[in-house]
Write a protein that holds these residues in place. Structure first.
Motif, mmCIF file in Angstrom:
data_model
loop_
_atom_site.group_PDB
_atom_site.id
_atom_site.type_symbol
_atom_site.label_atom_id
_atom_site.label_comp_id
_atom_site.label_asym_id
_atom_site.label_seq_id
_atom_site.Cartn_x
_atom_site.Cartn_y
_atom_site.Cartn_z
ATOM 1 N N CYS A 29 109.225 12.849 15.077
ATOM 2 C CA CYS A 29 109.591 13.295 16.427
ATOM 3 C C CYS A 29 111.069 13.055 16.701
ATOM 4 O O CYS A 29 111.758 13.903 17.273
ATOM 5 N N GLU A 32 113.078 15.654 14.398
ATOM 6 C CA GLU A 32 112.830 17.083 14.601
ATOM 7 C C GLU A 32 112.783 17.533 16.062
ATOM 8 O O GLU A 32 112.936 18.720 16.338
ATOM 9 N N ILE A 33 112.557 16.598 16.991
ATOM 10 C CA ILE A 33 112.375 17.006 18.389
ATOM 11 C C ILE A 33 113.440 16.415 19.298
ATOM 12 O O ILE A 33 114.057 17.134 20.075
ATOM 13 N N GLN A 70 107.951 25.311 21.185
ATOM 14 C CA GLN A 70 108.646 24.855 19.972
ATOM 15 C C GLN A 70 108.190 23.455 19.572
ATOM 16 O O GLN A 70 107.978 23.174 18.391
ATOM 17 N N ASP A 73 104.663 23.644 18.091
ATOM 18 C CA ASP A 73 104.705 24.163 16.722
ATOM 19 C C ASP A 73 105.134 23.083 15.730
ATOM 20 O O ASP A 73 104.570 22.965 14.638
ATOM 21 N N LYS A 74 106.125 22.277 16.099
ATOM 22 C CA LYS A 74 106.586 21.208 15.217
ATOM 23 C C LYS A 74 105.506 20.132 15.051
ATOM 24 O O LYS A 74 105.284 19.636 13.942
ATOM 25 N N LEU A 77 102.747 21.442 12.763
ATOM 26 C CA LEU A 77 103.208 21.459 11.375
ATOM 27 C C LEU A 77 103.143 20.050 10.776
ATOM 28 O O LEU A 77 102.685 19.865 9.645
ATOM 29 N N PHE A 78 103.580 19.053 11.546
ATOM 30 C CA PHE A 78 103.532 17.676 11.059
ATOM 31 C C PHE A 78 102.087 17.247 10.794
ATOM 32 O O PHE A 78 101.797 16.598 9.780
#
Length: 173
Positions: A29, A32-33, A70, A73-74, A77-78
């Motif tokens: 997190c 990527e976030i 978004q 989606d991340k 995927l994780f």
């Protein structure tokens, strides 16, 4: 200038090294976030709605310029990269479970994403860690703080505080 949102995300794991799975999700997190602002304590409770090993649960608050779609989606995927196989009909054991609980005071309702999380107010294993980091956060549909929601719900599972602490990757930078 893009605006930043505060995301409140629930973390859960009941397979494998549960602590490592939660910490790995926190790292993901962050990378990527967006930067992690707060991390709750870790709580353990029995699986709810199915028979399986007990869960470790926690919550984080983070800042991000990404949209809720978004971020979802991340997170999905994780989960997939961590071996998660979603079964919409039944709850099952999983190495990692990540749910967007709330985003500021946004209300989002579409086929793939509902914010605030539609069952968060019914789960003490979500409200307890969320209340640790954001007791005054107001649910935009129920008009109650997380502390009030937790008080109204009471204890519905055998939550136990775990003597482990998640590490904030932001502290390294």
């Amino acid at each position: 200038m893009e605006s930043k949102h505060t995301y409140y995300i629930a973390l859960g794991s009941n397979l494998g090294d549960r602590y490592a799975s939660l910490q790995s999700a926190v790292e993901f997190c962050f990378l990527e976030i967006g930067p992690i602002e707060k991390l709750s304590r870790i709580y353990e409770c029995e699986a709810q709605g199915f028979v399986g090993p007990s869960f470790y649960n926690a919550c984080i608050a983070l800042q991000s310029k990404l949209s809720p779609k978004q971020v979802l989606d991340k997170l999905l995927l994780f989960e997939i990269q961590g071996g998660r196989q979603r079964n919409r009909e039944n709850y099952t054991s999983r190495s990692i479970d990540l749910d967007i609980l709330m985003v500021d005071d946004l209300v989002v309702e579409n086929k793939n994403l509902i914010i605030p999380h539609p069952k968060m107010h019914l789960r003490d294993f979500v409200l307890r860690p969320l209340s640790d980091i954001a007791p005054e956060l107001v649910h935009p549909k129920l008009d109650c703080s997380t502390k009030e929601l937790l008080s109204q719900l009471g204890q519905t599972s055998n939550l136990e505080l775990v003597n482990l602490w998640l590490k904030n990757p932001s502290d390294r930078y």
